[in-house]
Design a protein around this motif. Sequence first.
Motif, mmCIF file in Angstrom:
data_model
loop_
_atom_site.group_PDB
_atom_site.id
_atom_site.type_symbol
_atom_site.label_atom_id
_atom_site.label_comp_id
_atom_site.label_asym_id
_atom_site.label_seq_id
_atom_site.Cartn_x
_atom_site.Cartn_y
_atom_site.Cartn_z
ATOM 1 N N GLU A 26 0.820 -1.255 -0.039
ATOM 2 C CA GLU A 26 0.007 0.195 0.082
ATOM 3 C C GLU A 26 0.806 1.136 -0.086
ATOM 4 N N ASP A 27 1.730 1.363 0.743
ATOM 5 C CA ASP A 27 2.781 2.338 0.928
ATOM 6 C C ASP A 27 3.299 2.608 -0.496
ATOM 7 N N ALA A 28 3.847 1.511 -1.153
ATOM 8 C CA ALA A 28 4.639 1.687 -2.547
ATOM 9 C C ALA A 28 3.566 1.903 -3.624
ATOM 10 N N ILE A 29 2.285 1.687 -3.461
ATOM 11 C CA ILE A 29 1.360 2.060 -4.449
ATOM 12 C C ILE A 29 1.030 3.581 -4.398
ATOM 13 N N GLN A 30 0.768 3.931 -2.933
ATOM 14 C CA GLN A 30 0.432 5.333 -2.900
ATOM 15 C C GLN A 30 1.591 6.427 -3.408
ATOM 16 N N ALA A 31 3.014 5.806 -3.061
ATOM 17 C CA ALA A 31 3.827 6.681 -3.265
ATOM 18 C C ALA A 31 4.147 6.814 -4.994
ATOM 19 N N LEU A 32 3.788 5.761 -5.721
ATOM 20 C CA LEU A 32 3.784 5.534 -7.049
ATOM 21 C C LEU A 32 2.817 6.651 -7.535
ATOM 22 N N LEU A 33 1.451 6.587 -7.362
ATOM 23 C CA LEU A 33 0.464 7.381 -7.632
ATOM 24 C C LEU A 33 0.669 8.969 -7.236
ATOM 25 N N GLU A 34 1.293 9.054 -5.956
ATOM 26 C CA GLU A 34 1.616 10.495 -5.871
ATOM 27 C C GLU A 34 2.687 11.258 -6.540
ATOM 28 N N SER A 35 3.413 10.010 -7.547
ATOM 29 C CA SER A 35 4.759 10.713 -8.233
ATOM 30 C C SER A 35 4.434 10.468 -9.650
ATOM 31 N N SER A 36 3.612 9.680 -10.009
ATOM 32 C CA SER A 36 3.613 9.372 -11.465
ATOM 33 C C SER A 36 3.137 10.431 -12.515
ATOM 34 N N TRP A 37 3.703 10.331 -13.549
ATOM 35 C CA TRP A 37 3.652 11.585 -14.419
ATOM 36 C C TRP A 37 2.189 11.306 -14.845
ATOM 37 N N TYR A 38 1.533 10.317 -14.703
ATOM 38 C CA TYR A 38 0.138 10.101 -15.140
ATOM 39 C C TYR A 38 -1.051 10.381 -14.262
ATOM 40 N N VAL A 80 -4.325 20.396 -1.270
ATOM 41 C CA VAL A 80 -5.441 19.547 -1.330
ATOM 42 C C VAL A 80 -5.098 17.965 -1.039
ATOM 43 N N ALA A 81 -5.938 17.624 -0.203
ATOM 44 C CA ALA A 81 -5.555 16.405 0.659
ATOM 45 C C ALA A 81 -6.410 15.230 -0.148
ATOM 46 N N ARG A 82 -5.562 14.394 -0.378
ATOM 47 C CA ARG A 82 -6.311 13.322 -1.542
ATOM 48 C C ARG A 82 -6.052 12.029 -0.381
ATOM 49 N N GLU A 83 -7.176 10.977 -0.614
ATOM 50 C CA GLU A 83 -7.299 9.948 0.228
ATOM 51 C C GLU A 83 -7.291 8.653 -0.776
ATOM 52 N N PHE A 84 -6.643 7.638 -0.522
ATOM 53 C CA PHE A 84 -6.197 6.435 -1.361
ATOM 54 C C PHE A 84 -6.729 5.148 -0.710
ATOM 55 N N ASP A 85 -7.983 4.456 -1.152
ATOM 56 C CA ASP A 85 -8.483 3.408 -0.682
ATOM 57 C C ASP A 85 -7.916 2.549 -1.410
ATOM 58 N N ILE A 86 -7.065 1.679 -1.126
ATOM 59 C CA ILE A 86 -6.221 0.528 -1.742
ATOM 60 C C ILE A 86 -6.651 -0.955 -1.421
ATOM 61 N N TYR A 87 -6.852 -1.397 -2.254
ATOM 62 C CA TYR A 87 -7.481 -3.078 -2.171
ATOM 63 C C TYR A 87 -6.204 -3.769 -3.064
ATOM 64 N N VAL A 88 -5.512 -4.494 -2.225
ATOM 65 C CA VAL A 88 -4.403 -5.254 -2.906
ATOM 66 C C VAL A 88 -4.808 -6.756 -2.759
ATOM 67 N N ASN A 89 -4.771 -7.489 -4.045
ATOM 68 C CA ASN A 89 -5.175 -8.822 -4.223
ATOM 69 C C ASN A 89 -3.962 -9.553 -4.885
ATOM 70 N N GLY A 90 -3.235 -9.971 -4.146
ATOM 71 C CA GLY A 90 -1.939 -10.750 -4.775
ATOM 72 C C GLY A 90 -0.985 -9.766 -5.531
ATOM 73 N N ASP A 91 -1.000 -9.957 -6.969
ATOM 74 C CA ASP A 91 -0.083 -9.111 -7.505
ATOM 75 C C ASP A 91 -0.959 -7.953 -8.563
ATOM 76 N N ILE A 97 -9.180 7.165 -5.821
ATOM 77 C CA ILE A 97 -8.479 8.211 -5.190
ATOM 78 C C ILE A 97 -9.940 9.108 -5.066
ATOM 79 N N THR A 98 -9.925 9.901 -3.973
ATOM 80 C CA THR A 98 -10.714 10.858 -3.882
ATOM 81 C C THR A 98 -10.178 12.084 -3.136
ATOM 82 N N ALA A 99 -10.637 13.232 -3.350
ATOM 83 C CA ALA A 99 -10.382 14.469 -2.902
ATOM 84 C C ALA A 99 -11.323 15.450 -2.960
ATOM 85 N N TYR A 100 -11.217 16.612 -2.464
ATOM 86 C CA TYR A 100 -12.120 17.691 -2.533
ATOM 87 C C TYR A 100 -11.627 19.302 -2.856
#
Length: 305
Positions: A26-38, A80-91, A97-100
């Motif tokens: 979850e930490d790795a995923i959030q870090a990726l989404l916070e820094s990704s170009w996309y 702007v605070a963003r909330e990450f609801d992350i569900y990991v299922n194996g690989d 992602i929600t924000a206001y």
Amino acid sequence: MRYAWTFISLLLIAVCMINCARESDEDAIQALLESSWYVGDGAVKTADDSTNVPQEPAHAALLGDSIPWVRWARWIERPVAREFDIYVNGDSADVTITAYFRGEPPGFGLFVVNDPYNPVFQRTISDSVLRKVKLYKDNDNTWHIAGMTVADIHTTGTDYPVSIQELRARVESRNYEFVVTNPETYFTKEQLPTFYPSDTVEVTVTCSAQDDSTWAFLHHGTGHCPGIGVHIRQPLYRDNITTFSRTWIIAEDSVINTPAVRHSAIDVLGWQTLFGDSTEPYSSRAWCLPYIVMEPGQEIPQDID
């Protein structure tokens, strides 16, 4: 009893390892989404002018017949605070992602002047943002973006909700077309709008508002990192009561290096939001999505630089 304690200890260790692995993912995923170009803060950049001075549309001299006289600017409260609801299922993983976006006068909000002889009207911004992302983990235990939806931004608590039914971008010269009709449709990076620097794009938007009419705007050019790309906002031409269109010349983005990821948005505001008096509320809807500018034969950018 000794064997029972041994079993319990092993069970606790196993549970701890599973939880630690989940938290690490979850930490790795959030870090990726916070820094990704996309993903990053692209939606924030297209929704925020960071000024209370109503702006003249880009290339206004060429678009005098596009929209009645109006100038506006958004200034949302940051960070702007963003909330990450992350569900990991194996690989694989699913993330919501929600924000206001908030803008409360006098310091923030929508600043609009719709008559050269009128004062600037201020309207409170109260927008909700939702985007979904799918990810996968490769053989090196590294997470990657598999697909994403648009960032769907809509005003909460409004009596005049705005909706977008379709966004279409077409490059006639090479018979290329991108269409989205549902904010929950996932697009892989390869399926995102992809343009060449020489492309001329015809953008068409179908939209509406309850008990009101609308006007649509196109945002483009904004890069993920500071200083890369420029934020261009242009009003579309009205084709009929629910359809707007205009030509988008990719070279206007001032892309220096390709391939590049930029952020775009179709931004629809209620008529009274733009042209009403000081008593009218704010109401809008926007679909934000990254797009790729590249030369033929180049590979699309990776998740992060």
